[in-house]
Design a protein around this motif. Structure first.
Motif, PDB file in Angstrom:
ATOM      1  N   ARG A   1       0.834  -1.197   0.000  1.00  0.00           N
ATOM      2  CA  ARG A   1       0.000   0.000   0.000  1.00  0.00           C
ATOM      3  C   ARG A   1       0.874   1.255   0.000  1.00  0.00           C
ATOM      4  N   PRO A   2       0.648   2.168  -0.938  1.00  0.00           N
ATOM      5  CA  PRO A   2       1.521   3.341  -1.045  1.00  0.00           C
ATOM      6  C   PRO A   2       1.297   4.338   0.087  1.00  0.00           C
ATOM      7  N   LEU A   3       2.342   5.141   0.335  1.00  0.00           N
ATOM      8  CA  LEU A   3       2.236   6.242   1.288  1.00  0.00           C
ATOM      9  C   LEU A   3       1.364   7.340   0.705  1.00  0.00           C
ATOM     10  N   ASP A   4       0.694   8.093   1.568  1.00  0.00           N
ATOM     11  CA  ASP A   4      -0.092   9.211   1.063  1.00  0.00           C
ATOM     12  C   ASP A   4       0.846  10.351   0.663  1.00  0.00           C
ATOM     13  N   ALA A   5       0.379  11.201  -0.230  1.00  0.00           N
ATOM     14  CA  ALA A   5       1.194  12.267  -0.825  1.00  0.00           C
ATOM     15  C   ALA A   5       1.726  13.227   0.231  1.00  0.00           C
ATOM     16  N   GLU A   6       0.921  13.518   1.232  1.00  0.00           N
ATOM     17  CA  GLU A   6       1.344  14.467   2.268  1.00  0.00           C
ATOM     18  C   GLU A   6       2.556  13.951   3.034  1.00  0.00           C
TER      19      GLU A   6
ATOM     20  N   PHE B   1       6.055  17.825  -9.544  1.00  0.00           N
ATOM     21  CA  PHE B   1       6.219  16.660  -8.675  1.00  0.00           C
ATOM     22  C   PHE B   1       4.912  15.881  -8.671  1.00  0.00           C
ATOM     23  N   ARG B   2       4.988  14.599  -9.056  1.00  0.00           N
ATOM     24  CA  ARG B   2       3.789  13.782  -9.160  1.00  0.00           C
ATOM     25  C   ARG B   2       3.563  13.001  -7.868  1.00  0.00           C
ATOM     26  N   ASP B   3       2.388  13.192  -7.290  1.00  0.00           N
ATOM     27  CA  ASP B   3       2.058  12.500  -6.040  1.00  0.00           C
ATOM     28  C   ASP B   3       1.811  11.013  -6.252  1.00  0.00           C
ATOM     29  N   GLU B   4       1.374  10.648  -7.453  1.00  0.00           N
ATOM     30  CA  GLU B   4       1.141   9.237  -7.754  1.00  0.00           C
ATOM     31  C   GLU B   4       2.495   8.531  -7.899  1.00  0.00           C
ATOM     32  N   PRO B   5       2.786   7.512  -7.071  1.00  0.00           N
ATOM     33  CA  PRO B   5       4.111   6.872  -7.122  1.00  0.00           C
ATOM     34  C   PRO B   5       4.315   6.033  -8.376  1.00  0.00           C
ATOM     35  N   LEU B   6       5.565   5.982  -8.832  1.00  0.00           N
ATOM     36  CA  LEU B   6       5.925   5.090  -9.939  1.00  0.00           C
ATOM     37  C   LEU B   6       5.896   3.637  -9.479  1.00  0.00           C
ATOM     38  N   GLY B   7       6.192   3.429  -8.206  1.00  0.00           N
ATOM     39  CA  GLY B   7       6.186   2.096  -7.620  1.00  0.00           C
ATOM     40  C   GLY B   7       6.281   2.205  -6.115  1.00  0.00           C
ATOM     41  N   SER B   8       5.691   1.233  -5.415  1.00  0.00           N
ATOM     42  CA  SER B   8       5.693   1.265  -3.950  1.00  0.00           C
ATOM     43  C   SER B   8       6.148  -0.085  -3.431  1.00  0.00           C
ATOM     44  N   ALA B   9       7.178  -0.086  -2.582  1.00  0.00           N
ATOM     45  CA  ALA B   9       7.725  -1.318  -2.022  1.00  0.00           C
ATOM     46  C   ALA B   9       7.693  -1.246  -0.501  1.00  0.00           C
ATOM     47  N   SER B  10       8.240  -2.272   0.136  1.00  0.00           N
ATOM     48  CA  SER B  10       8.128  -2.396   1.586  1.00  0.00           C
ATOM     49  C   SER B  10       8.922  -1.339   2.340  1.00  0.00           C
ATOM     50  N   VAL B  11      10.026  -0.862   1.767  1.00  0.00           N
ATOM     51  CA  VAL B  11      10.885   0.108   2.459  1.00  0.00           C
ATOM     52  C   VAL B  11      10.705   1.515   1.905  1.00  0.00           C
TER      53      VAL B  11
ATOM     54  N   TYR C   1       8.062  10.559  -9.610  1.00  0.00           N
ATOM     55  CA  TYR C   1       8.620  11.307 -10.736  1.00  0.00           C
ATOM     56  C   TYR C   1       8.560  12.800 -10.437  1.00  0.00           C
ATOM     57  N   GLY C   2       9.620  13.522 -10.879  1.00  0.00           N
ATOM     58  CA  GLY C   2       9.630  14.964 -10.716  1.00  0.00           C
ATOM     59  C   GLY C   2      10.499  15.638 -11.761  1.00  0.00           C
ATOM     60  N   VAL C   3      10.326  16.925 -11.899  1.00  0.00           N
ATOM     61  CA  VAL C   3      11.168  17.735 -12.786  1.00  0.00           C
ATOM     62  C   VAL C   3      11.750  18.863 -11.945  1.00  0.00           C
ATOM     63  N   LEU C   4      13.080  18.972 -11.915  1.00  0.00           N
ATOM     64  CA  LEU C   4      13.736  19.996 -11.121  1.00  0.00           C
ATOM     65  C   LEU C   4      13.573  21.373 -11.777  1.00  0.00           C
TER      66      LEU C   4
END
Length: 536
Positions: A77-82, A103-113, A118-121
């Protein structure tokens, strides 16, 4: 009050872990591979991560357990954006909007750790920022304290040819604790990535890897350049883009062999998910695990491959014993017999390009286990890495063979490192040395015979059971005699060179040149035979 609360939480976690172990009936007959996987899943994300690490550690757990642990889920389960934004701001001391233009709040992937975003500087650089889950490091460390206590009473059982074998689970947990500590500090992975890019990437148009963004990398976040592409397993997309499989495969093989033989630093887990394709160029990603070997290790690897090619089973056994640690007395003849069978099975084929190196390494590993020889973890990781990349290549570009490329590279290195002038110089020095010693032999023999003829010496002896020794002495005398003859011919040819005997070539009598050639040939042969005697 705070310490009391921590103590209650630890006791609560202990009770929870014990309940899971009890539910899986660990105390009865030990864990089966499937039971170990399901137990780790029930224990939560921390243990899922441990299982994923253990799945690549065949030096710690049996192969059957590692295969089962590879089935552990990778997405949680992914972390919330906040929460994600809060971790980044805490680690950098800057607001998200001051760092990224996007900066995209939707994760590219979510793992146990951790999970990746994705972001653009602000300068336009496209990046991926990996964010560690809050409190996961503390949780993992506390879990290890508890897990080591439980490990003292848990048996991991695996079937062997001689019956069941108990694996030291406590020792395995202690080793995994060290590995996990590195996994929890993203600065270690960042340093691995920098090291790999600086030493292993020669031409970014052929093979590449991401770059680390230093000022956005800490213990809990890691930021690197974004690889705009897809993993190697997406063959449908690769084919749709018209990418040549063999071209990409060859680039990967050549770079991987460069990592192992030229640099001594290699990707520790080169599965399909860790190889991306971007604009037709393969990219290595995820450097949480890299292997390192030294110059001596590289020489031993080259020696063992060349010994296999030469079908020299005795040499293979000698190198194996130099690489590993024998945990009991070695039955060398039996081990040599096992290696003979291995060579007969794999090296008799005329076309080495069709060899399955994975099977060869698996059978070699079985021989090591049979003779109770343990390899250092760096060699175990290398074998695991080799088998993994070969499996990837067999599926992606079956016409290319890793072992064939590996042997070609080794033979090329051998040719480059071979100095003919130095070898001939050393050989001539040994010929002269042997010749100087051997010239005293005739005089000594004449003196001995003279004393015997005058009755000044009488010798009587009988040898029983020394046939081999007598044979070796006879061989030595014969070779010493050849060395003497070589010296005499050499000196005689030198004397002839001072005369005006015809025919001549460049001012040197032809007969003298022939004498030099024969003397040199006899000398080299005699020295070679005497050297074999010394080795025995």
């Amino acid at each position: 009050m705070k310490n009391e609360k921590i103590g209650k939480l630890r006791n609560l976690r202990s009770t929870e872990i014990l309940a899971v172990f009890t539910r899986h009936n660990f105390y009865a007959e030990g864990f089966t591979p499937e039971e170990m996987r399901t137990t780790l899943e029930d224990l939560g994300p921390t243990y899922v991560k441990l299982g994923q690490i253990m799945s690549s550690r065949t030096d710690i757990l049996p192969e059957s357990y590692c295969r089962e642990l590879q089935k552990l889920r990778t997405n949680v389960r992914p972390l919330d954006a906040e929460t994600v934004r809060s971790v980044i701001e805490q680690e950098t001391g800057r607001k998200i909007d001051d760092i990224y233009s996007e900066f995209r709040d939707e994760p590219l992937g979510s793992a146990s750790v951790a999970q990746a975003h994705y972001g653009v500087l602000k300068d336009g650089t496209r990046v991926v920022t990996k964010v560690q889950r809050p409190y996961i490091a503390d949780t993992v460390r506390k879990d290890f304290v508890l897990l080591k206590k439980f490990a003292a009473v848990v048996n991991v059982v695996t079937e062997t040819e001689d019956g069941s074998k108990i694996v030291d689970f406590k020792s395995a947990i202690e080793q995994l604790e060290k590995v996990t500590e590195e996994e929890l500090d993203f600065r270690v992975e960042a340093e691995h990535t920098r090291l790999f890019r600086n030493l292993c990437i020669e031409d970014t148009f052929k093979v590449s890897c991401p770059e680390i963004i230093d000022d956005l990398t800490t213990e809990r976040i890691l930021t690197q350049t974004f690889v705009d592409g897809y993993s190697l397993e997406k063959t449908d997309k690769i084919d749709a883009d018209g990418i040549d499989h063999d071209r990409v495969g060859k680039a990967l093989i050549e770079n991987y062999i460069h990592q192992v033989l030229d640099v001594g630093i290699f990707h520790g887990d080169p599965h399909q998910g860790n190889i991306m394709i971007s604009n037709g160029v393969p990219y290595w990603i995820d450097f949480g695990m890299i292997g390192q070997i030294n110059e001596r290790d590289i020489s031993l690897i080259e020696d063992i491959v060349l010994a296999l090619l030469q079908k020299d089973s005795d040499r293979v056994c000698t190198i194996i014993l130099a690489m590993g640690v024998a945990n009991s007395e070695i039955n060398k003849p039996k081990m040599t017999e096992d290696v003979d069978y291995l060579i007969a099975r794999y090296m008799s084929a005329k076309d080495l390009a069709g060899m399955d190196m994975g099977e060869l390494l698996a059978d070699l590993k079985n021989i090591l286990a049979k003779h109770n020889i343990t390899m250092p973890s760096r060699f175990t990781m290398l074998v695991r890495s080799l088998v993994t990349i070969e499996g990837v290549l067999q599926e992606f570009c079956p016409d290319l063979n890793l072992f064939d490329f590996l042997t070609q590279k080794m033979l090329k290195r051998l040719r480059e490192n071979f100095d003919l002038r130095e070898k001939l110089h050393d050989a001539m020095k040994e010929v002269v040395s042997v010749g100087l010693d051997a010239k005293q032999v005739p005089a000594a023999l004449v003196s001995l015979l003279r004393n015997l003829s005058k009755g000044k010496m009488k010798v009587g002896f009988e040898l029983m059971g020394y046939d081999d020794l007598v044979s070796r002495v006879q061989s030595t005398v014969k070779n010493l005699t050849l060395a003497v003859i070589a010296c005499v011919m050499f000196i005689g040819s030198c004397i002839i060179c001072t005369t005006d005997i015809k025919p001549q070539f460049n001012g040197i009598p032809f007969i003298a040149m022939m004498g030099f050639v024969v003397a040199f040939a006899l000398g080299i042969y005699a020295v070679g035979q005497l050297s074999k005697f010394k080795k025995k």
